[in-house]
Design a protein around this motif. Structure first.
Motif, PDB file in Angstrom:
ATOM      1  N   THR A   6     -12.460  10.395 -26.861  1.00 29.46           N
ATOM      2  CA  THR A   6     -12.028  10.410 -28.261  1.00 29.46           C
ATOM      3  C   THR A   6     -13.155   9.863 -29.120  1.00 29.46           C
ATOM      4  O   THR A   6     -14.007   9.102 -28.643  1.00 29.46           O
ATOM      5  CB  THR A   6     -10.760   9.555 -28.475  1.00 29.46           C
ATOM      6  OG1 THR A   6     -11.068   8.172 -28.193  1.00 29.46           O
ATOM      7  CG2 THR A   6      -9.629  10.017 -27.561  1.00 29.46           C
ATOM      8  N   PRO A   7     -13.200  10.232 -30.409  1.00 30.66           N
ATOM      9  CA  PRO A   7     -14.285   9.742 -31.279  1.00 30.66           C
ATOM     10  C   PRO A   7     -14.166   8.242 -31.545  1.00 30.66           C
ATOM     11  O   PRO A   7     -13.062   7.701 -31.610  1.00 30.66           O
ATOM     12  CB  PRO A   7     -14.102  10.553 -32.558  1.00 30.66           C
ATOM     13  CG  PRO A   7     -12.670  10.958 -32.559  1.00 30.66           C
ATOM     14  CD  PRO A   7     -12.299  11.160 -31.116  1.00 30.66           C
ATOM     15  N   ILE A   8     -15.300   7.618 -31.700  1.00 26.47           N
ATOM     16  CA  ILE A   8     -15.304   6.185 -32.015  1.00 26.47           C
ATOM     17  C   ILE A   8     -14.715   5.944 -33.404  1.00 26.47           C
ATOM     18  O   ILE A   8     -13.868   5.064 -33.585  1.00 26.47           O
ATOM     19  CB  ILE A   8     -16.743   5.623 -31.964  1.00 26.47           C
ATOM     20  CG1 ILE A   8     -17.277   5.647 -30.537  1.00 26.47           C
ATOM     21  CG2 ILE A   8     -16.787   4.200 -32.521  1.00 26.47           C
ATOM     22  CD1 ILE A   8     -18.715   5.172 -30.417  1.00 26.47           C
ATOM     23  N   PHE A   9     -15.159   6.724 -34.369  1.00 26.57           N
ATOM     24  CA  PHE A   9     -14.793   6.446 -35.755  1.00 26.57           C
ATOM     25  C   PHE A   9     -13.558   7.229 -36.160  1.00 26.57           C
ATOM     26  O   PHE A   9     -13.503   8.452 -36.033  1.00 26.57           O
ATOM     27  CB  PHE A   9     -15.982   6.740 -36.674  1.00 26.57           C
ATOM     28  CG  PHE A   9     -17.157   5.853 -36.384  1.00 26.57           C
ATOM     29  CD1 PHE A   9     -17.086   4.497 -36.666  1.00 26.57           C
ATOM     30  CD2 PHE A   9     -18.302   6.352 -35.792  1.00 26.57           C
ATOM     31  CE1 PHE A   9     -18.146   3.651 -36.373  1.00 26.57           C
ATOM     32  CE2 PHE A   9     -19.369   5.522 -35.499  1.00 26.57           C
ATOM     33  CZ  PHE A   9     -19.287   4.163 -35.781  1.00 26.57           C
ATOM     34  N   ARG A  10     -12.557   6.486 -36.666  1.00 30.65           N
ATOM     35  CA  ARG A  10     -11.248   7.062 -36.952  1.00 30.65           C
ATOM     36  C   ARG A  10     -10.861   6.906 -38.413  1.00 30.65           C
ATOM     37  O   ARG A  10     -11.254   5.957 -39.092  1.00 30.65           O
ATOM     38  CB  ARG A  10     -10.177   6.372 -36.109  1.00 30.65           C
ATOM     39  CG  ARG A  10     -10.463   6.319 -34.630  1.00 30.65           C
ATOM     40  CD  ARG A  10     -10.464   7.711 -33.983  1.00 30.65           C
ATOM     41  NE  ARG A  10     -10.599   7.610 -32.545  1.00 30.65           N
ATOM     42  CZ  ARG A  10      -9.587   7.384 -31.722  1.00 30.65           C
ATOM     43  NH1 ARG A  10      -8.352   7.261 -32.189  1.00 30.65           N
ATOM     44  NH2 ARG A  10      -9.801   7.294 -30.426  1.00 30.65           N
ATOM     45  N   GLY A  11     -10.025   7.851 -38.847  1.00 30.84           N
ATOM     46  CA  GLY A  11      -9.415   7.749 -40.161  1.00 30.84           C
ATOM     47  C   GLY A  11      -8.233   6.802 -40.108  1.00 30.84           C
ATOM     48  O   GLY A  11      -7.879   6.264 -39.049  1.00 30.84           O
ATOM     49  N   ILE A  12      -7.581   6.604 -41.238  1.00 26.99           N
ATOM     50  CA  ILE A  12      -6.477   5.651 -41.331  1.00 26.99           C
ATOM     51  C   ILE A  12      -5.375   5.966 -40.324  1.00 26.99           C
ATOM     52  O   ILE A  12      -4.803   5.059 -39.704  1.00 26.99           O
ATOM     53  CB  ILE A  12      -5.897   5.642 -42.759  1.00 26.99           C
ATOM     54  CG1 ILE A  12      -6.979   5.233 -43.769  1.00 26.99           C
ATOM     55  CG2 ILE A  12      -4.696   4.704 -42.849  1.00 26.99           C
ATOM     56  CD1 ILE A  12      -7.559   3.858 -43.531  1.00 26.99           C
ATOM     57  N   ARG A  13      -5.066   7.238 -40.126  1.00 26.53           N
ATOM     58  CA  ARG A  13      -3.978   7.621 -39.232  1.00 26.53           C
ATOM     59  C   ARG A  13      -4.412   7.799 -37.784  1.00 26.53           C
ATOM     60  O   ARG A  13      -3.605   8.194 -36.933  1.00 26.53           O
ATOM     61  CB  ARG A  13      -3.325   8.909 -39.740  1.00 26.53           C
ATOM     62  CG  ARG A  13      -2.692   8.750 -41.123  1.00 26.53           C
ATOM     63  CD  ARG A  13      -2.066  10.043 -41.590  1.00 26.53           C
ATOM     64  NE  ARG A  13      -1.466   9.899 -42.917  1.00 26.53           N
ATOM     65  CZ  ARG A  13      -0.884  10.887 -43.589  1.00 26.53           C
ATOM     66  NH1 ARG A  13      -0.833  12.107 -43.046  1.00 26.53           N
ATOM     67  NH2 ARG A  13      -0.369  10.679 -44.783  1.00 26.53           N
ATOM     68  N   GLY A  14      -5.670   7.555 -37.502  1.00 22.64           N
ATOM     69  CA  GLY A  14      -6.133   7.615 -36.123  1.00 22.64           C
ATOM     70  C   GLY A  14      -6.892   8.863 -35.752  1.00 22.64           C
ATOM     71  O   GLY A  14      -7.436   8.953 -34.647  1.00 22.64           O
ATOM     72  N   GLY A  15      -6.924   9.859 -36.638  1.00 29.08           N
ATOM     73  CA  GLY A  15      -7.690  11.069 -36.354  1.00 29.08           C
ATOM     74  C   GLY A  15      -9.180  10.837 -36.562  1.00 29.08           C
ATOM     75  O   GLY A  15      -9.594   9.762 -37.019  1.00 29.08           O
ATOM     76  N   PRO A  16     -10.010  11.827 -36.225  1.00 30.78           N
ATOM     77  CA  PRO A  16     -11.457  11.687 -36.435  1.00 30.78           C
ATOM     78  C   PRO A  16     -11.778  11.408 -37.899  1.00 30.78           C
ATOM     79  O   PRO A  16     -11.166  11.989 -38.793  1.00 30.78           O
ATOM     80  CB  PRO A  16     -12.014  13.047 -35.992  1.00 30.78           C
ATOM     81  CG  PRO A  16     -10.969  13.610 -35.083  1.00 30.78           C
ATOM     82  CD  PRO A  16      -9.661  13.130 -35.622  1.00 30.78           C
ATOM     83  N   LEU A  17     -12.706  10.530 -38.146  1.00 33.11           N
ATOM     84  CA  LEU A  17     -13.105  10.201 -39.511  1.00 33.11           C
ATOM     85  C   LEU A  17     -13.763  11.406 -40.162  1.00 33.11           C
ATOM     86  O   LEU A  17     -14.681  12.017 -39.609  1.00 33.11           O
ATOM     87  CB  LEU A  17     -14.071   9.016 -39.503  1.00 33.11           C
ATOM     88  CG  LEU A  17     -14.610   8.558 -40.862  1.00 33.11           C
ATOM     89  CD1 LEU A  17     -13.475   8.120 -41.779  1.00 33.11           C
ATOM     90  CD2 LEU A  17     -15.627   7.426 -40.681  1.00 33.11           C
ATOM     91  N   ASN A  18     -13.311  11.751 -41.357  1.00 37.02           N
ATOM     92  CA  ASN A  18     -13.850  12.880 -42.103  1.00 37.02           C
ATOM     93  C   ASN A  18     -15.155  12.466 -42.778  1.00 37.02           C
ATOM     94  O   ASN A  18     -15.232  11.429 -43.439  1.00 37.02           O
ATOM     95  CB  ASN A  18     -12.825  13.331 -43.156  1.00 37.02           C
ATOM     96  CG  ASN A  18     -13.189  14.660 -43.796  1.00 37.02           C
ATOM     97  OD1 ASN A  18     -14.326  14.862 -44.217  1.00 37.02           O
ATOM     98  ND2 ASN A  18     -12.231  15.550 -43.870  1.00 37.02           N
ATOM     99  N   GLY A  19     -16.174  13.302 -42.626  1.00 39.33           N
ATOM    100  CA  GLY A  19     -17.469  12.989 -43.216  1.00 39.33           C
ATOM    101  C   GLY A  19     -17.424  12.857 -44.722  1.00 39.33           C
ATOM    102  O   GLY A  19     -18.226  12.113 -45.313  1.00 39.33           O
ATOM    103  N   ARG A  20     -16.492  13.560 -45.377  1.00 39.79           N
ATOM    104  CA  ARG A  20     -16.391  13.460 -46.835  1.00 39.79           C
ATOM    105  C   ARG A  20     -15.976  12.053 -47.266  1.00 39.79           C
ATOM    106  O   ARG A  20     -16.342  11.606 -48.354  1.00 39.79           O
ATOM    107  CB  ARG A  20     -15.395  14.493 -47.362  1.00 39.79           C
ATOM    108  CG  ARG A  20     -15.903  15.928 -47.278  1.00 39.79           C
ATOM    109  CD  ARG A  20     -15.018  16.892 -48.046  1.00 39.79           C
ATOM    110  NE  ARG A  20     -13.692  16.992 -47.448  1.00 39.79           N
ATOM    111  CZ  ARG A  20     -13.367  17.848 -46.496  1.00 39.79           C
ATOM    112  NH1 ARG A  20     -14.266  18.677 -46.022  1.00 39.79           N
ATOM    113  NH2 ARG A  20     -12.130  17.901 -46.027  1.00 39.79           N
ATOM    114  N   LEU A  21     -15.221  11.366 -46.408  1.00 36.23           N
ATOM    115  CA  LEU A  21     -14.822   9.999 -46.745  1.00 36.23           C
ATOM    116  C   LEU A  21     -16.021   9.056 -46.719  1.00 36.23           C
ATOM    117  O   LEU A  21     -16.089   8.111 -47.504  1.00 36.23           O
ATOM    118  CB  LEU A  21     -13.746   9.516 -45.776  1.00 36.23           C
ATOM    119  CG  LEU A  21     -12.385  10.226 -45.877  1.00 36.23           C
ATOM    120  CD1 LEU A  21     -11.417   9.668 -44.839  1.00 36.23           C
ATOM    121  CD2 LEU A  21     -11.803  10.072 -47.277  1.00 36.23           C
TER     122      LEU A  21
END
Length: 307
Positions: A217-232
């Motif tokens: 799984t990816p190291i960097f996550r969004g608030i809900r646990g999915g992959p962090l979006n580069g736009r953020l």
């Protein structure tokens, strides 16, 4: 305009775009841009010929047809840089097509792109990069989010990673060691050293992250646990640069430029920097030499003293 392609040509175009995405590891945005550029070109040829172009007609295009398209692009206000990119997409398609079907694509491939000035990178100062990283850490009330943003930006600046490369890191590499193997553009792998500051930033984030960072799984996550979006990541930097009064060029990619520029200014070897950045050609890396010509001349004078 909406273009109705002959079925065989539509299939050919989709195969080319698919190959770009799979064989050259191009991003979805790049593939989409190439698709738009080629469709725009085919639309013009349909208008130019007064009919929907089929494969036979497109194989028979002349230099005059290409010049007419370029002139029309100019008349629409398309700049030299954008026109060069669009011509590159058209040439790429024709080169790929000619290799598979064995026809002579010289009239297209020999067309020269308009000259345009090299767009030099605009790095942040050392202080600006440091302030940026510190500022993003305090923008969210959730400590783990701030730690995440600091970790991502520290990898961009401390290791020279592309944003997509940082966000693609798998949790299997945790905890970070002294080096990382990075899969870059075109499927090229490279080894990059990981500075203590980057290891510490990632370690702090992983300690605070509420999500399960298991291998695969990816190291960097969004608030809900999915992959962090580069736009953020870009948005976080945009907010920080406005707080700091930095220019609009203070983007995630500017941190990568800053990494290379600061290494060069400290006397780093250009070929070593090329390896760290994962550039296929030294000419790409040489763009950084124009950032501080005085420093480059100083290094040159020390290495090649006059008799």
């Amino acid at each position: 305009m909406s273009l109705a392609l002959a079925p065989g040509l539509r299939d050919l175009m989709q195969r080319w775009l698919s190959d770009i995405g799979s064989l050259r590891d191009a991003s979805d945005a790049t593939v989409d841009a190439y698709g738009r550029d080629l469709t725009d070109f085919l639309s013009f040829q349909a208008q130019h010929a007064g009919d929907i172009p089929g494969p036979a007609a497109l194989r028979a295009l002349t230099a005059s047809d290409l010049r007419a398209w370029m002139a029309a692009q100019r008349a629409r206000g398309v700049g030299s840089r954008s026109l060069a990119r669009r011509l590159s997409a058209v040439k790429g398609f024709y080169r790929w097509w000619a290799e598979r079907e064995g026809f002579d694509a010289t009239p297209v491939l020999s067309m020269r792109a308009p000259k345009h000035g090299r767009r030099l990178p605009r790095p942040l100062s050392i202080e600006g990069a440091r302030d940026m990283i510190e500022t993003v850490g305090g923008q969210d009330a959730r400590d783990w989010v701030g730690a995440r943003d600091v970790a991502v930006l520290t990898l961009l600046y401390g290791c020279g990673l592309r944003r997509s490369e940082a966000l693609a890191l798998d949790a299997a590499v945790l905890p970070l060691g002294e080096g990382l193997r990075i899969r870059g553009k075109g499927g090229r792998d490279r080894e990059v050293p990981v500075l203590p500051a980057a290891r510490d930033a990632v370690a702090r984030y992983t300690e605070l992250c509420p999500h399960d960072l298991r291998p695969g799984t990816p190291i960097f996550r969004g608030i809900r646990g999915g992959p962090l979006n580069g736009r953020l990541v870009a948005k976080v930097m945009e907010d920080a640069r406005m707080q700091l009064g930095l220019p609009a060029t203070a983007t995630p990619h500017a941190l990568r430029h800053s990494f290379a520029t600061h290494l060069l200014n400290a006397g780093g070897d250009l070929r070593a920097i090329q390896e760290l950045l994962g550039h296929a050609s030294l000419s790409t890396t040489q763009a950084y030499t124009a950032v501080d010509t005085a420093r480059l001349l100083e290094v040159y004078a020390m290495a090649h003293p006059k008799a």
